[in-house]
Design a protein around this motif. Structure first.
Motif, short mmCIF file in Angstrom:
data_model
loop_
_atom_site.label_atom_id
_atom_site.label_comp_id
_atom_site.label_asym_id
_atom_site.label_seq_id
_atom_site.Cartn_x
_atom_site.Cartn_y
_atom_site.Cartn_z
N ILE A 403 0.86 -1.19 0.00
CA ILE A 403 0.00 0.00 0.00
C ILE A 403 0.89 1.23 0.00
O ILE A 403 1.81 1.34 0.83
CB ILE A 403 -0.92 0.05 1.24
CG1 ILE A 403 -1.84 -1.17 1.30
CG2 ILE A 403 -1.72 1.36 1.26
CD1 ILE A 403 -3.01 -1.14 0.38
N ILE A 405 0.60 5.61 -0.29
CA ILE A 405 -0.24 6.81 -0.32
C ILE A 405 0.42 7.78 -1.29
O ILE A 405 1.55 8.23 -1.05
CB ILE A 405 -0.38 7.44 1.08
CG1 ILE A 405 -0.81 6.38 2.11
CG2 ILE A 405 -1.36 8.60 1.04
CD1 ILE A 405 -2.17 5.75 1.84
N ILE A 421 -5.05 6.17 -1.82
CA ILE A 421 -4.63 4.83 -1.43
C ILE A 421 -4.41 4.00 -2.69
O ILE A 421 -5.33 3.80 -3.48
CB ILE A 421 -5.68 4.16 -0.53
CG1 ILE A 421 -5.89 4.96 0.75
CG2 ILE A 421 -5.28 2.73 -0.20
CD1 ILE A 421 -7.07 4.51 1.59
N GLY A 455 -6.55 8.62 1.85
CA GLY A 455 -6.24 8.14 3.18
C GLY A 455 -4.82 8.45 3.58
O GLY A 455 -4.09 9.14 2.86
N MET A 457 -1.31 6.69 6.05
CA MET A 457 -0.75 5.55 6.78
C MET A 457 0.02 6.08 7.98
O MET A 457 0.76 7.07 7.84
CB MET A 457 0.17 4.73 5.87
CG MET A 457 0.78 3.51 6.57
SD MET A 457 1.86 2.54 5.47
CE MET A 457 0.67 1.78 4.37
N VAL A 463 -3.72 1.91 8.05
CA VAL A 463 -4.25 2.83 7.05
C VAL A 463 -5.60 3.38 7.54
O VAL A 463 -6.39 2.65 8.14
CB VAL A 463 -4.44 2.13 5.69
CG1 VAL A 463 -4.95 3.11 4.63
CG2 VAL A 463 -3.12 1.50 5.23
N ILE A 465 -8.94 5.80 6.09
CA ILE A 465 -9.59 6.53 5.01
C ILE A 465 -10.11 7.85 5.56
O ILE A 465 -10.71 7.90 6.63
CB ILE A 465 -10.77 5.73 4.41
CG1 ILE A 465 -10.25 4.52 3.62
CG2 ILE A 465 -11.64 6.59 3.52
CD1 ILE A 465 -11.33 3.69 2.97
#
Length: 568
Positions: A403, A405, A421, A455, A457, A463, A465
């Motif tokens: 993941i 951002i 995301i 979102g 982290m 994570v 949103i």
């Protein structure tokens, strides 16, 4: 070197979330043990043959029966000339015929097209045409919808089932009540259709021919909306679903550390099996683990649903915020014995903190929130299942999942900063069915899927949103795209222009509100709502309509939905 540092070595070094994993969960999943979902299904049916796989309306089906009936479905489809890769649509609620048909399709080397039974003719026609489906299995309650569009599609074989088809003698009573008492089956006529029972009888005389299915072959076309308002089929391969199954299984195993795990996991399947959440977390995980799924055909009937749960020892309960909330607001909810409940999984839409806190108070079990999309098979992140309180986060990336951002330019942002995301992993779709341009819009050059959700982290890898980049509206876990609502609304001759936005709703999370500039001053709200009801399935219909003399626009004339949202 500490255990944490050791687990952060190698490929996992840059994955800060791995340090927050349960000790038993590796950073990466192992290679698939099976080349296809059909192979996994057959292995599970052999291993767990005497166990109950699915129960519906008091009738239970063992893995052995499931294997036998699905083989007949696959053999029948092959006997009709369908060959590897051909698409077959399935349009039913949660009844036994659904898994029997879905796994029969997969075993025949074909591709499943999941269809919402509540679709209007317009929505169904688009999905059948876009997928090129050659066959469809539909519950008779919705056959009238198929009747209206089938001649304009490539569908050559229509199989119609009844609610009672797999319920034995009880099925006759069920069919009588559904047809005559509740009058839930509108009149329909589809020349040349095959009944579900006739399909099984014919399939029993055929042989299911082995088909060489590889991990990269498409297993499901899972339709989702788009920013253009055109519903697109997310092409999910066998490898995608097998990977997500492995990822979830590792997470589940960690949940049972320190507590006694039952020999057979009992799942509550109240979410519709045509939705990717239930397809993977209920059906596929149940098959893989030898679990038992209680199928709920109509979870909106809360009193009947609660009554079923009173006699079922549930261990795993996936659900939506709206479902949990509706259940707790029923006075009989307190009669359910939740002593066997081990995991409550929330997805599809944001879990509201007041709902989560009340659920914990009433059941003694927290709701664990996860996150995913149709395009990610669906699970991408999930909170630790051994957590004992609601976090408000969507959790940690699953093993083998990255993941990031990112900002508008695709640059990775630092910890704590808000951006889009983006997800990379073996569960990410192959692309949108026959829409390379749409695929290119959401897939980065380095393999990340742009989720459209904004979102951040944190330093632990969790994570959160914070907003949506898209104008998408999330109604009870279903994506609703404003362009589609607006396109339908302007089909009405009395509408000059309009804009659809999401507004907060205590029941469904969000609801659709439509702002309209009239072309015909005689147009009424009731008239426009009736028009939308004829062309949009229930969750997409505007709950609120407001007439305006003009709509806010940019200098180039683009309607500003965000401004309307802010105004409410």
């Amino acid at each position: 070197m500490t255990e944490t540092m050791s687990r952060l070595s190698g490929r996992a070094a840059e994955k800060i979330w791995v340090q927050s994993y349960p000790a038993s969960v590796p950073a990466e999943i192992a290679p698939h043990a099976h080349p296809s979902l059909g192979a996994l299904f057959e292995a599970s049916c052999a291993k767990f043959s005497e166990r109950q796989a699915f129960t519906s309306m008091g009738r239970s089906m063992t893995f052995r029966e499931l294997e036998d009936q699905s083989r007949k479905v696959g053999a029948w489809l092959q006997s009709k000339g369908l060959s590897k890769g051909d698409r077959v649509a399935v349009m039913t609620p949660n009844i036994l015929q659904n898994p029997v048909t879905v796994y029969g399709i997969l075993r025949a080397g074909l591709t499943v097209v999941n269809v919402n039974p509540l679709y209007t003719p317009r929505e169904l026609e688009h999905q059948l045409k876009d997928s090129g489906a050659k066959a469809i299995m539909v519950l008779e309650n919705f056959a009238h919808t198929v009747q209206q569009v089938v001649d304009r599609t490539d569908v050559k074989h229509v199989v119609v089932c009844t609610m009672g088809d797999m319920l034995g003698l009880k099925g006759h009573i069920v069919n009588f009540v559904v047809r005559k008492v509740k009058k839930l089956v509108p009149a329909w006529t589809i020349p040349g259709h095959t009944s579900f029972k006739a399909m099984l009888a014919e399939g029993a005389r055929q042989t299911l021919k082995p088909v060489a299915v590889s991990p990269g072959d498409i297993a499901f076309l899972q339709y989702t909306g788009g920013t253009t308002g055109v519903s697109k089929g997310a092409a999910l391969t066998h490898a995608n679903l097998l990977a997500n199954k492995q990822q979830i299984a590792l997470w589940l195993e960690a949940a049972f550390a320190g507590q006694s795990r039952p020999d057979v996991l009992n799942f509550v399947c109240a979410l519709p099996l045509y939705h990717i959440f239930a397809l993977t977390v209920n059906s596929l995980m149940g098959i893989a683990l030898g679990g038992h799924n209680l199928l709920i055909a109509n979870p909106r009937d809360i009193p009947a649903f609660i009554k079923e749960l009173q006699s079922y020892k549930s261990h795993v309960f996936p659900g939506l915020n709206t479902l949990f909330n509706a259940m707790m607001n029923n006075p009989d909810f307190k009669k359910i014995d939740f002593s066997s409940l081990m995991l409550v999984l929330g997805g599809g839409m944001a879990i509201q903190r007041p709902v989560a806190e009340r659920w914990l108070q009433m059941t003694g079990r927290p709701i664990t929130e996860g996150y995913g999309l149709s395009e990610t098979s669906p699970v991408a992140t999930v909170n630790r299942l051994d957590a004992r309180e609601f976090s408000g986060m969507i959790g940690l990336p699953l093993p083998s999942t990255d993941i990031e951002i990112r900002d508008e330019d695709g640059k990775t942002l630092p910890i704590g900063e808000v951006g889009e995301i983006c997800i990379r992993g073996p569960q990410v779709m192959a692309g949108y069915w026959q829409r390379p341009e749409e695929t290119a819009k959401v897939m980065s050059a380095d393999g990340f899927f742009r989720s459209g959700d904004m979102g951040l982290m944190d330093e632990r890898g969790y994570v959160k949103i914070v907003d949506r980049k898209k104008d998408m509206i999330l109604v009870s876990g279903f994506n609703v795209y404003p362009n589609e609502i607006e396109e339908v609304a302007v089909m009405h001759p009395g509408v000059l222009e309009c804009a659809a936005v999401g507004v907060p709703d205590g029941h469904s999370g969000e609801a659709v509100k439509l702002f309209v500039v009239k072309k015909d001053e005689a147009l009424t709200i009731d008239e426009l709502k009736a028009h939308c009801a004829a062309n949009l399935t229930n969750y997409k219909r505007p709950r609120y309509i407001e007439f305006r003399t003009e709509l806010p626009k940019t200098n180039v004339g683009k309607i500003l939905r965000r401004e309307l949202r802010d105004q409410k």
